[in-house]
Design a protein around this motif. Structure first.
Motif, PDB file in Angstrom:
ATOM      1  N   ARG A 117      58.153  64.793  35.691  1.00 43.45           N
ATOM      2  CA  ARG A 117      57.004  64.336  36.439  1.00 43.45           C
ATOM      3  C   ARG A 117      57.304  62.876  36.784  1.00 43.45           C
ATOM      4  O   ARG A 117      57.590  62.075  35.905  1.00 43.45           O
ATOM      5  N   SER A 161      48.747  77.287  48.297  1.00 45.73           N
ATOM      6  CA  SER A 161      49.237  76.558  49.469  1.00 45.73           C
ATOM      7  C   SER A 161      50.724  76.227  49.330  1.00 45.73           C
ATOM      8  O   SER A 161      51.409  76.006  50.320  1.00 45.73           O
ATOM      9  N   PHE A 196      44.869  81.330  63.852  1.00 44.63           N
ATOM     10  CA  PHE A 196      45.441  81.785  62.581  1.00 44.63           C
ATOM     11  C   PHE A 196      46.467  82.898  62.742  1.00 44.63           C
ATOM     12  O   PHE A 196      47.477  82.935  62.077  1.00 44.63           O
ATOM     13  N   PRO A 215      47.114  76.060  61.554  1.00 46.16           N
ATOM     14  CA  PRO A 215      45.798  75.847  60.944  1.00 46.16           C
ATOM     15  C   PRO A 215      45.726  76.440  59.539  1.00 46.16           C
ATOM     16  O   PRO A 215      46.282  77.516  59.294  1.00 46.16           O
ATOM     17  N   GLY A 216      45.077  75.729  58.651  1.00 43.91           N
ATOM     18  CA  GLY A 216      44.867  76.224  57.285  1.00 43.91           C
ATOM     19  C   GLY A 216      46.139  76.631  56.581  1.00 43.91           C
ATOM     20  O   GLY A 216      46.180  77.674  55.949  1.00 43.91           O
ATOM     21  N   ASN A 217      47.188  75.824  56.697  1.00 42.93           N
ATOM     22  CA  ASN A 217      48.467  76.093  56.039  1.00 42.93           C
ATOM     23  C   ASN A 217      49.193  77.330  56.567  1.00 42.93           C
ATOM     24  O   ASN A 217      50.165  77.769  55.973  1.00 42.93           O
ATOM     25  N   ILE A 236      55.503  66.134  52.405  1.00 45.84           N
ATOM     26  CA  ILE A 236      54.168  65.655  52.028  1.00 45.84           C
ATOM     27  C   ILE A 236      54.107  65.357  50.532  1.00 45.84           C
ATOM     28  O   ILE A 236      53.625  64.307  50.111  1.00 45.84           O
ATOM     29  N   THR A 245      53.985  61.499  50.687  1.00 48.93           N
ATOM     30  CA  THR A 245      52.571  61.170  50.803  1.00 48.93           C
ATOM     31  C   THR A 245      51.937  61.123  49.434  1.00 48.93           C
ATOM     32  O   THR A 245      51.186  60.230  49.110  1.00 48.93           O
ATOM     33  N   GLN A 246      52.243  62.142  48.627  1.00 51.61           N
ATOM     34  CA  GLN A 246      51.571  62.234  47.337  1.00 51.61           C
ATOM     35  C   GLN A 246      52.381  61.642  46.207  1.00 51.61           C
ATOM     36  O   GLN A 246      51.906  61.575  45.084  1.00 51.61           O
ATOM     37  N   ARG A 289      54.659  62.912  44.491  1.00 51.06           N
ATOM     38  CA  ARG A 289      54.895  63.842  43.385  1.00 51.06           C
ATOM     39  C   ARG A 289      56.346  64.304  43.515  1.00 51.06           C
ATOM     40  O   ARG A 289      56.630  65.385  44.004  1.00 51.06           O
ATOM     41  N   SER A 331      45.124  60.524  47.918  1.00 51.25           N
ATOM     42  CA  SER A 331      46.046  60.333  49.039  1.00 51.25           C
ATOM     43  C   SER A 331      46.302  61.629  49.800  1.00 51.25           C
ATOM     44  O   SER A 331      46.676  61.594  50.959  1.00 51.25           O
ATOM     45  N   ALA A 332      46.109  62.769  49.160  1.00 48.90           N
ATOM     46  CA  ALA A 332      46.455  64.005  49.861  1.00 48.90           C
ATOM     47  C   ALA A 332      45.287  64.947  50.048  1.00 48.90           C
ATOM     48  O   ALA A 332      45.454  66.047  50.564  1.00 48.90           O
ATOM     49  N   ALA A 376      45.047  66.101  53.760  1.00 47.14           N
ATOM     50  CA  ALA A 376      46.103  66.982  54.268  1.00 47.14           C
ATOM     51  C   ALA A 376      46.137  68.306  53.517  1.00 47.14           C
ATOM     52  O   ALA A 376      46.448  69.349  54.090  1.00 47.14           O
ATOM     53  N   GLN A 377      45.819  68.276  52.211  1.00 51.19           N
ATOM     54  CA  GLN A 377      45.972  69.490  51.407  1.00 51.19           C
ATOM     55  C   GLN A 377      44.642  70.157  51.099  1.00 51.19           C
ATOM     56  O   GLN A 377      44.617  71.283  50.622  1.00 51.19           O
ATOM     57  N   PRO A 419      43.108  71.987  55.761  1.00 53.15           N
ATOM     58  CA  PRO A 419      43.350  73.436  55.796  1.00 53.15           C
ATOM     59  C   PRO A 419      42.091  74.267  55.538  1.00 53.15           C
ATOM     60  O   PRO A 419      41.885  75.301  56.187  1.00 53.15           O
ATOM     61  N   GLN A 423      39.848  74.257  58.577  1.00 53.83           N
ATOM     62  CA  GLN A 423      40.462  75.077  59.630  1.00 53.83           C
ATOM     63  C   GLN A 423      40.235  76.557  59.326  1.00 53.83           C
ATOM     64  O   GLN A 423      39.983  77.351  60.239  1.00 53.83           O
ATOM     65  N   LYS A 424      40.325  76.898  58.046  1.00 57.28           N
ATOM     66  CA  LYS A 424      40.071  78.299  57.671  1.00 57.28           C
ATOM     67  C   LYS A 424      38.627  78.673  57.991  1.00 57.28           C
ATOM     68  O   LYS A 424      38.344  79.798  58.411  1.00 57.28           O
ATOM     69  N   GLU A 446      41.667  71.259  44.389  1.00 63.62           N
ATOM     70  CA  GLU A 446      42.789  70.426  44.838  1.00 63.62           C
ATOM     71  C   GLU A 446      42.650  69.005  44.288  1.00 63.62           C
ATOM     72  O   GLU A 446      43.611  68.396  43.834  1.00 63.62           O
ATOM     73  N   LEU A 492      43.468  68.950  40.661  1.00 62.92           N
ATOM     74  CA  LEU A 492      44.921  69.142  40.517  1.00 62.92           C
ATOM     75  C   LEU A 492      45.639  67.818  40.747  1.00 62.92           C
ATOM     76  O   LEU A 492      46.550  67.442  40.007  1.00 62.92           O
ATOM     77  N   GLU A 493      45.212  67.096  41.778  1.00 68.88           N
ATOM     78  CA  GLU A 493      45.888  65.835  42.095  1.00 68.88           C
ATOM     79  C   GLU A 493      45.618  64.762  41.047  1.00 68.88           C
ATOM     80  O   GLU A 493      46.502  63.985  40.707  1.00 68.88           O
ATOM     81  N   GLU A 504      47.723  65.089  37.878  1.00 68.78           N
ATOM     82  CA  GLU A 504      49.175  64.798  37.948  1.00 68.78           C
ATOM     83  C   GLU A 504      49.518  63.542  37.169  1.00 68.78           C
ATOM     84  O   GLU A 504      48.944  62.497  37.381  1.00 68.78           O
TER      85      GLU A 504
END
Lengths: 311, 274, 448
Positions: free
Chosen positions: A59, A82, A173, A260-262, A273, A277-278, A280, C410-411, C414-415, C419, C422-423, C441, C444-445, C448
């Motif tokens: 980690r 996701s 979608f 859209p939506g992954n 990302i 971005t994260q 991780r 931060s995410a 986007a995460q 999404p 949009q769904k 989510e 979860l973040e 970490e």
């Protein structure tokens, strides 16, 4: 591709020992030829590859200390929809990026060979190859515009009376992934066609002559002569396109960014990302390792199938 | 040669149809680029008053001169070095058949399957440690490494098909390994080297992910890397975005049109025989 | 990419808490900075200085301010690099920890960088320039506590301006559906939406492509604040312990949004519309309403002069206070920056110099903040800027401003939000599932 003629190590050692000094010198010189390429490759590809594997068990936010995470990162990927979804999206892209361009490329190349030996064929090869030379980012932008609601695709649909089918393709979608796939077909078809056609011109024309004297149709010729003899070229094509599909980044990044939506999120986008971005790094690396394993698992059998016979 | 008429025309129709589909997107953005800036034209409308000035405007705002210089520098650094070292390695593996060449080839071929995205994260930290991050070297060096699998494999495919008699004759005349490579084999490898060089030049020019991650300043990136920033700025202005996109793809298209004969004939001669 | 804008807000409660703590423990300041005299104020000096800055592509305001600053202080030149917001989000950690850390950088997120020691602590500058005395709780949004929660603690960033979000409307089309004055309640607003739909107009123009981030987060958060309290939303954004977005009132808000989607109030291609496209289309008369922020004022005025109005999202209860997302345009200084004094001086200049304030209002469309007693620059008659500035006063007095739900981590945007929303548009997610998924989510973040 690679002959699987394995020599036991002991034999190799005994051969080495029995060689003369001059032969040793030759070997050293030969290795010096290969060394620079090997060095660049080792530092900038193999080392990062090993580091990816290492990071994937930690980690880490890229700045502080790394803490051992065991297989937690891998578990997270398998548990979070996701993340797991990126892998199935990648395989769906294979159909568009690989299966269609290779199949269509074979057909087009053999048609070219049969009916367009002259100027038409040359023009067709040039034109079909064009998308291969522009940046994928540009392909994404161009098609992003064509597939938009006021874009060319919907305009054409309206013209031919399919108004009810018009939609924002990249925002739908059901259609976003096929639309991204279409961009891939457009880019890769020319590459496959030209490569396969090149392979065909290598084949002995006598083969085709005799087949034609026997009155073989295009299809018979295709199945009996072209495909078996082009195994190697087909292998190269499939390998290149499968990797392009599984490792897709540029096209997706500029056309849908995973939406859209992954539904178009692929490992490449998600690695980017997660890592940048994260922050991780461990999780991103685990996904990267999975991506690389995935490619190997898919590509190795292809290589095996298309392996050349020992010359 | 007995090809049925129907097949002849069917085949030609297929080719012409595919050519149209391939070329239409280019025509569509070209026409769009000529519309007045700020409008949202249809996909295929010839503008009543073509705005050629859009290209000038896009040239200015996209900082084209800086981009061209940056991309050219990167290509001129990557391609010659990659060509030189991959040809030498291909010669060693394919023609000299040095001991361990099978293993070496396997190692390189393994690299063919490694996606850039799989190693981009450690590459970033590695470059930070090396102190080359955020310089053009940050793009140049990894690209050379990343091209090696394909390039070595490609060149080896050429050398493996060179008859050994050529070398044996030269050896009898007392040629060294270097002499053999330099005087005899290099001239014979021109065609595959040319096509490989062109391929690598195009790939480098179009490289996006590596530029995006390893160089922060868009004007120090490759063409493709800068296109993203341009898109962010002009997404509202479809004609201008199309004009900018055309300018950015133009150099590679011109290169291809100029070299297509060599490229396609090189592909022909240096076709991958593995 | 606006929606990513790290605009930190402070609710009254948080502010009160800060004040209370300060009152109770007057001797325990986080870091008591030495107060300097005016003459010792940090400045750019007289020697040539080059400020190394990272701005966001697509927004003119920082560029204009930089030009004007060089006008007034010719010894200062700029080395400005710009990139798309998405790329900037990704590069910020790398830039801050890199070899050439920026003197000024647009900050998409802050907490993690402050915790990692990558950002300059601005407490000393705040004391030197007297920023602490500024009237609006302008600074607290940019404070990070030792426990990693925002809203109090040391100062790590400054706002170049303070913007506000709400509902823009096309005056002609609004009149067409019988809107004579802005709706006073949520029900009234929903009646207008239905009327627009009946009149074959597009009720709301909004963007939704993953490339820009999902613009439905704007109406969703406006609905949350309309039907429920503001404080829990801010607590969640500031990562307070045990905060959740999955609350009963938020569920009601999400159900409203889902109803709007099902009623066809948004454009059918919303999932493919980028931020810039949506604004262009609204400017061309597509959409009666649009949820957006005052950074867009100038271009709306250009696109539809005299035809664009603004109001705050009305409360569900008649007589309640309207609430709004409102936040600073956040910039920070890297911990190892070469010219931190000059960068801090620039912050101070932006908020207090007359010309800078005018640039901020006319081009940025936002409140420049700054010390009390400074005149607000005059604005053109008929510009929508007047309406947003007035609305800002209302929100400021009611103490109902919020940070953006996309800024919680931060995410999360986007995460999570993008999404899942949009769904929802695609009919693959409902109100309850949306909140559940985003909360999962979030946890979860944070784990970490």
């Amino acid at each position: 591709m690679i002959t699987s003629n394995k020599r036991p190590a002991s034999l190799a050692i005994s051969r080495w020992v029995s060689r003369s000094k001059a032969a040793h010198r030759e070997i050293v010189i030969g290795w010096l030829f290969a060394l620079p390429a090997l060095l660049m490759y080792a530092v900038f590809v193999l080392l990062p590859f090993v580091l990816s594997i290492r990071y994937s068990f930690y980690r880490w936010n890229g700045i502080g200390d790394m803490t051992w995470a065991g297989i937690d990162n891998y578990r997270t990927i398998l548990e979070v929809p996701s993340l797991l979804g990126t892998i199935s999206n990648a395989f769906r892209l294979v159909v568009y990026f690989s299966f269609i361009p290779v199949t269509l490329g074979l057909v087009v190349a053999s048609v070219m060979q049969r009916v367009a030996p002259g100027r038409l064929g040359a023009t067709a090869r040039t034109v079909l190859f064009l998308p291969q030379v522009i940046p994928l980012v540009a392909a994404g932008i161009i098609w992003g515009w064509l597939l938009a609601l006021p874009g060319l695709i919907n305009q054409i649909l309206k013209l031919v009376g399919f108004e009810s089918y018009t939609r924002a393709w990249l925002g739908d979608f059901d259609w976003a992934l096929p639309a991204v796939g279409l961009i891939g077909i457009w880019v890769l078809l020319g590459f496959c066609t030209v490569l396969l056609w090149t392979g065909m011109t290598r084949l002995d024309p006598a083969l085709y002559e005799s087949a034609r004297i026997d009155g073989a149709s295009w299809f018979t010729e295709f199945i009996k002569i072209t495909v078996p003899l082009l195994k190697h070229e087909i292998g190269v094509c499939v390998t290149v396109t499968v990797i392009a599909a599984l490792a897709a980044f540029d096209i997706v990044y500029v056309s849908t960014a995973g939406g859209p939506g992954n539904s178009t999120a692929v490992p490449g986008i998600q690695i980017y990302i997660l890592a940048f971005t994260q922050q991780r790094i461990g999780l991103a690396s685990a996904l990267a390792v999975m991506l690389m394993v995935m490619v190997l698992v898919v590509v190795l059998p292809i290589q095996r199938l298309s392996r050349e016979t020992a010359q | 040669m007995t090809i049925a008429r129907s097949e002849l025309w069917g085949g030609r129709a297929l080719l012409i149809g595919l050519m149209t589909i391939t070329i239409l997107p280019f025509i569509s953005i070209f026409m769009t680029a000529l519309h007045p800036s700020g409008t949202v034209p249809g996909g295929l409308d010839w503008p009543s008053d073509p705005q050629w000035g859009n290209f000038v405007e896009a040239f200015k705002v996209a900082e084209m001169p800086a981009l061209l210089a940056s991309s050219t520098f990167i290509v001129l650094a990557v391609v010659p070095i990659s060509l030189a070292i991959s040809t030498m390695a291909g010669f060693a593996i394919g023609h000299l058949r040095i001991p361990g060449s099978r293993m070496l080839l396997f190692l390189f071929v393994f690299g063919l399957t490694l996606p850039f995205g799989g190693i981009i994260v450690p590459l970033y930290y590695l470059e930070r440690d090396m102190g080359i991050y955020n310089t053009r070297l940050a793009i140049v060096l990894p690209l050379i490494g990343l091209y090696m699998p394909f390039a070595v494999f490609w060149m080896r495919a050429h050398f493996v098909n060179m008859p050994t008699e050529i070398s044996e004759a030269a050896r009898v005349d007392g040629a060294t390994t270097w002499g053999l490579f330099w005087r005899i084999h290099l001239p014979l490898a021109r065609a595959p080297m040319l096509s490989l060089g062109i391929l690598m030049a195009v790939w480098t020019w179009n490289q996006f992910l590596i530029a995006l991650v390893l160089v922060e300043d868009p004007t120090q990136r490759t063409m493709a890397g800068a296109l993203g920033a341009f898109q962010g700025h002009y997404a509202t202005d479809v004609p201008l975005l199309c004009a900018g996109t055309i300018l950015i793809v133009l150099p590679t298209l011109v290169l291809f049109i100029l070299f297509q004969r060599q490229m396609i004939s090189a592909l022909l001669q240096g076709s991958v025989k593995g | 990419m606006i929606m990513f804008k790290k605009r930190k807000l402070i609710s009254t409660a948080t502010m009160l808490a800060v004040l209370l703590i300060a009152a109770q423990m007057p001797f325990v300041a986080v870091q008591a900075p030495a107060v300097m005299a005016q003459s010792e104020q940090p400045s750019c000096g007289t020697e040539p200085v080059t400020l190394n800055a990272y701005f966001e592509t697509g927004f003119d305001i920082p560029f204009e301010l930089a030009d004007e600053f060089t006008n007034q202080y010719p010894n200062v030149t700029w080395d400005i690099k710009q990139d798309q917001f998405a790329n900037l989000i990704n590069s910020t950690p790398r830039l801050l920890s890199g070899d050439n850390p920026p003197d000024l950088i647009r900050l998409p997120t802050m907490v993690s960088f402050a915790e990692q020691g990558l950002l300059m602590n601005l407490d000393d500058y705040a004391a030197a320039f007297g920023w602490d005395e500024w009237p609006v709780p302008q600074l607290n949004q940019n404070r990070v506590g030792e426990d990693g929660t925002r809203g109090s603690g040391s100062l790590y960033a400054m706002g170049l301006n303070y913007s506000l979000t709400g509902i823009y409307y096309n005056k002609e089309q609004a009149a067409q559906i019988g809107m004579t004055e802005p709706p006073a309640t949520l029900a009234e607003f929903e009646d207008l939406l239905a009327a627009a739909k009946d009149a074959d107009l597009l009720p709301i123009m909004q963007w939704g492509s993953a490339k820009s981030g999902m613009g439905l987060a704007f109406p969703l958060q406006a609905l949350m604040a309309s039907v429920g309290p503001v404080d829990p939303i801010n607590d969640w954004i500031f990562q307070k312990a045990d905060a959740t977005i999955d609350t009963e009132s938020n569920l009601v808000a999400a159900e409203h949004l889902q109803q709007w989607i099902e009623n066809g109030y948004f454009p059918p291609d919303i999932n493919a519309i980028e931020y810039t496209d949506a604004n262009a289309r609204f400017g061309q008369g597509e959409g009666v309403f649009m949820f957006n922020g005052d950074w867009q004022n100038a271009s709306y005025d250009t696109d539809m002069p005299g035809n664009v109005g603004f109001f705050l999202m009305p409360p569900a209860e008649a007589g309640g206070s309207p609430a709004a997302m409102s936040a600073p345009l956040t910039y920070g200084i890297a911990a190892n920056a070469e010219n931190p004094d000059c960068a801090a001086f620039f912050f101070n200049w932006v908020a207090s110099n007359d010309v800078a304030r005018e640039i901020n209002v006319t081009i940025g469309g936002s409140n420049p903040g700054g010390p009390s007693g400074l005149e607000m620059p005059a604005v053109t008659e008929g510009s929508v800027i007047n309406e947003t500035l007035a609305a800002g006063v209302v929100v400021g007095e009611a103490g109902t401003s919020m940070d953006f739900i996309a800024n919680a981590t931060s995410a999360i945007f986007a995460q999570g939000w993008t999404p899942e929303l949009q769904k929802m548009v695609g009919g693959r997610q409902d109100a309850a599932g949306l909140l559940e998924a985003v909360q999962a989510e979030y946890e979860l973040e944070l784990a970490e």
